[in-house]
Design a protein around this motif. Structure first.
Motif, PDB file in Angstrom:
ATOM      1  N   VAL A  80      -2.737   7.034  -9.463  1.00  0.00           N
ATOM      2  CA  VAL A  80      -2.833   6.685  -8.038  1.00  0.00           C
ATOM      3  C   VAL A  80      -4.171   6.009  -7.745  1.00  0.00           C
ATOM      4  O   VAL A  80      -4.242   5.002  -7.015  1.00  0.00           O
ATOM      5  N   THR A  81      -5.243   6.517  -8.336  1.00  0.00           N
ATOM      6  CA  THR A  81      -6.574   5.948  -8.096  1.00  0.00           C
ATOM      7  C   THR A  81      -6.647   4.519  -8.618  1.00  0.00           C
ATOM      8  O   THR A  81      -7.164   3.613  -7.941  1.00  0.00           O
ATOM      9  N   VAL A  82      -6.121   4.285  -9.824  1.00  0.00           N
ATOM     10  CA  VAL A  82      -6.175   2.938 -10.410  1.00  0.00           C
ATOM     11  C   VAL A  82      -5.312   1.967  -9.603  1.00  0.00           C
ATOM     12  O   VAL A  82      -5.732   0.832  -9.297  1.00  0.00           O
ATOM     13  N   VAL A  83      -4.099   2.395  -9.215  1.00  0.00           N
ATOM     14  CA  VAL A  83      -3.205   1.522  -8.432  1.00  0.00           C
ATOM     15  C   VAL A  83      -3.815   1.236  -7.061  1.00  0.00           C
ATOM     16  O   VAL A  83      -3.772   0.086  -6.570  1.00  0.00           O
ATOM     17  N   ALA A  84      -4.398   2.251  -6.444  1.00  0.00           N
ATOM     18  CA  ALA A  84      -5.019   2.048  -5.119  1.00  0.00           C
ATOM     19  C   ALA A  84      -6.208   1.094  -5.223  1.00  0.00           C
ATOM     20  O   ALA A  84      -6.404   0.227  -4.354  1.00  0.00           O
ATOM     21  N   ALA A  85      -7.006   1.217  -6.313  1.00  0.00           N
ATOM     22  CA  ALA A  85      -8.144   0.310  -6.502  1.00  0.00           C
ATOM     23  C   ALA A  85      -7.649  -1.125  -6.702  1.00  0.00           C
ATOM     24  O   ALA A  85      -8.226  -2.081  -6.156  1.00  0.00           O
ATOM     25  N   PHE A  86      -6.557  -1.282  -7.447  1.00  0.00           N
ATOM     26  CA  PHE A  86      -5.988  -2.618  -7.656  1.00  0.00           C
ATOM     27  C   PHE A  86      -5.508  -3.208  -6.321  1.00  0.00           C
ATOM     28  O   PHE A  86      -5.804  -4.362  -5.989  1.00  0.00           O
ATOM     29  N   ALA A  87      -4.775  -2.385  -5.560  1.00  0.00           N
ATOM     30  CA  ALA A  87      -4.226  -2.874  -4.281  1.00  0.00           C
ATOM     31  C   ALA A  87      -5.333  -3.239  -3.298  1.00  0.00           C
ATOM     32  O   ALA A  87      -5.286  -4.302  -2.648  1.00  0.00           O
ATOM     33  N   CYS A  88      -6.339  -2.388  -3.192  1.00  0.00           N
ATOM     34  CA  CYS A  88      -7.440  -2.673  -2.265  1.00  0.00           C
ATOM     35  C   CYS A  88      -8.202  -3.931  -2.678  1.00  0.00           C
ATOM     36  O   CYS A  88      -8.563  -4.765  -1.835  1.00  0.00           O
ATOM     37  N   SER A  89      -8.444  -4.065  -3.970  1.00  0.00           N
ATOM     38  CA  SER A  89      -9.169  -5.255  -4.454  1.00  0.00           C
ATOM     39  C   SER A  89      -8.349  -6.514  -4.240  1.00  0.00           C
ATOM     40  O   SER A  89      -8.888  -7.570  -3.854  1.00  0.00           O
ATOM     41  N   TYR A  90      -7.054  -6.418  -4.470  1.00  0.00           N
ATOM     42  CA  TYR A  90      -6.183  -7.595  -4.285  1.00  0.00           C
ATOM     43  C   TYR A  90      -6.164  -8.011  -2.816  1.00  0.00           C
ATOM     44  O   TYR A  90      -6.271  -9.196  -2.488  1.00  0.00           O
ATOM     45  N   MET A  91      -6.011  -7.009  -1.950  1.00  0.00           N
ATOM     46  CA  MET A  91      -5.944  -7.326  -0.517  1.00  0.00           C
ATOM     47  C   MET A  91      -7.301  -7.804   0.015  1.00  0.00           C
ATOM     48  O   MET A  91      -7.377  -8.729   0.830  1.00  0.00           O
ATOM     49  N   GLY A  92      -8.377  -7.182  -0.448  1.00  0.00           N
ATOM     50  CA  GLY A  92      -9.694  -7.543   0.051  1.00  0.00           C
ATOM     51  C   GLY A  92     -10.202  -8.866  -0.489  1.00  0.00           C
ATOM     52  O   GLY A  92     -11.046  -9.535   0.136  1.00  0.00           O
ATOM     53  N   SER A  93      -9.689  -9.275  -1.670  1.00  0.00           N
ATOM     54  CA  SER A  93     -10.168 -10.527  -2.261  1.00  0.00           C
ATOM     55  C   SER A  93      -9.573 -11.768  -1.592  1.00  0.00           C
ATOM     56  O   SER A  93      -9.976 -12.877  -1.891  1.00  0.00           O
ATOM     57  N   GLN A  94      -8.638 -11.588  -0.664  1.00  0.00           N
ATOM     58  CA  GLN A  94      -8.072 -12.755   0.035  1.00  0.00           C
ATOM     59  C   GLN A  94      -9.099 -13.445   0.919  1.00  0.00           C
ATOM     60  O   GLN A  94      -8.964 -14.621   1.243  1.00  0.00           O
ATOM     61  N   TYR A  95     -10.143 -12.701   1.291  1.00  0.00           N
ATOM     62  CA  TYR A  95     -11.197 -13.309   2.095  1.00  0.00           C
ATOM     63  C   TYR A  95     -12.173 -14.130   1.229  1.00  0.00           C
ATOM     64  O   TYR A  95     -12.911 -14.947   1.748  1.00  0.00           O
ATOM     65  N   VAL A 113      -0.394  17.347 -15.412  1.00  0.00           N
ATOM     66  CA  VAL A 113       0.432  16.358 -14.701  1.00  0.00           C
ATOM     67  C   VAL A 113      -0.297  15.857 -13.454  1.00  0.00           C
ATOM     68  O   VAL A 113      -0.304  14.641 -13.165  1.00  0.00           O
ATOM     69  N   LEU A 114      -0.921  16.760 -12.712  1.00  0.00           N
ATOM     70  CA  LEU A 114      -1.665  16.355 -11.513  1.00  0.00           C
ATOM     71  C   LEU A 114      -2.842  15.443 -11.864  1.00  0.00           C
ATOM     72  O   LEU A 114      -3.124  14.474 -11.147  1.00  0.00           O
ATOM     73  N   THR A 115      -3.506  15.728 -12.946  1.00  0.00           N
ATOM     74  CA  THR A 115      -4.640  14.896 -13.368  1.00  0.00           C
ATOM     75  C   THR A 115      -4.175  13.486 -13.707  1.00  0.00           C
ATOM     76  O   THR A 115      -4.791  12.492 -13.291  1.00  0.00           O
ATOM     77  N   ILE A 116      -3.079  13.388 -14.465  1.00  0.00           N
ATOM     78  CA  ILE A 116      -2.544  12.064 -14.821  1.00  0.00           C
ATOM     79  C   ILE A 116      -2.076  11.310 -13.581  1.00  0.00           C
ATOM     80  O   ILE A 116      -2.357  10.108 -13.407  1.00  0.00           O
ATOM     81  N   PHE A 117      -1.373  12.027 -12.681  1.00  0.00           N
ATOM     82  CA  PHE A 117      -0.896  11.394 -11.442  1.00  0.00           C
ATOM     83  C   PHE A 117      -2.071  10.908 -10.594  1.00  0.00           C
ATOM     84  O   PHE A 117      -2.057   9.789 -10.057  1.00  0.00           O
ATOM     85  N   ASN A 118      -3.126  11.726 -10.498  1.00  0.00           N
ATOM     86  CA  ASN A 118      -4.317  11.353  -9.723  1.00  0.00           C
ATOM     87  C   ASN A 118      -4.972  10.109 -10.319  1.00  0.00           C
ATOM     88  O   ASN A 118      -5.391   9.202  -9.588  1.00  0.00           O
ATOM     89  N   PHE A 119      -5.050  10.044 -11.649  1.00  0.00           N
ATOM     90  CA  PHE A 119      -5.636   8.889 -12.317  1.00  0.00           C
ATOM     91  C   PHE A 119      -4.850   7.612 -12.004  1.00  0.00           C
ATOM     92  O   PHE A 119      -5.420   6.575 -11.648  1.00  0.00           O
TER      93      PHE A 119
END
Length: 199
Positions: A146-161, A138-144
């Motif tokens: 969270v990592t994918v969602v965080a990468a999406f959020a960071c890329s979305y926010m950073g691509s505004q520039y 369960v922790l492995t799936i949750f970590n996966f």
């Protein structure tokens, strides 16, 4: 191997007529063999040698019927094959080999069965071990995730520039999240292979 005929009614009738004729010049030996054949209990058998003698005599005398007509209802006499008794030492060795092979097959089938695990099944220690493995999964799936969602959020926010259009920003974020997800899967698979002891 066949060495005689089982004679039928046609043979009996014709040979009886032939023997009853007083003027027939049957050789004495052939007459005796034919009488002996007719006197036998059922099944009456005629040896091949007597059949050859009778055929030769019929050919020599020019009789109007032939041997194949005499033997029309006859069949080959196949004597019963007597099997030799089996050697008791051989039988004992075969039984020993069969038992050994059966034991080896049983051992091969039950090779991966551990009796200690069977006796301990259902204990609290097993339940705890199973819970630890489920928790790790369960922790492995949750970590996966969270990592994918965080990468999406960071890329979305950073691509505004870089991009002003929202569609371009979403596409860039999906690409970045996919790359991070694939990298995470690669690391996860390699870790699991290491735990299983595979190179």
């Amino acid at each position: 191997m066949a060495s005689a005929f089982v004679v039928g009614d046609t043979f009996r009738n014709k040979v009886t007529e032939l023997l009853e004729k007083s003027d027939s010049s049957l050789p004495q030996r052939l007459r005796e063999e034919l009488e002996e054949t007719l006197a036998k209990p059922e099944p009456k058998t005629l040896s091949f040698s007597t059949a050859r003698k009778l055929r030769k005599w019929l050919q020599d005398k020019g009789h109007p019927f032939y041997l194949h007509e005499l033997l029309e209802e006859s069949s080959l006499h196949l004597p019963e094959v007597l099997k030799p008794p089996r050697n008791p030492e051989l039988v004992a060795r075969l039984e020993k080999i069969k038992a050994k092979l059966a034991n080896e097959e049983y051992n091969r089938i039950t090779r991966n069965v551990n009796t200690q695990d069977i006796n301990r099944s259902g204990t609290l220690a097993d339940f705890g071990q199973q819970m630890r493995s489920v928790k790790a999964l369960v922790l492995t799936i949750f970590n996966f995730l969270v990592t994918v969602v965080a990468a999406f959020a960071c890329s979305y926010m950073g691509s505004q520039y870089l991009f002003t259009d929202t569609a371009a920003r979403v596409i860039a974020a999906v690409i970045a999240a996919s790359v991070v997800g694939l990298a995470e899967l690669y690391v996860l698979v390699r870790t699991m292979e290491g735990e299983l002891g595979e190179p």
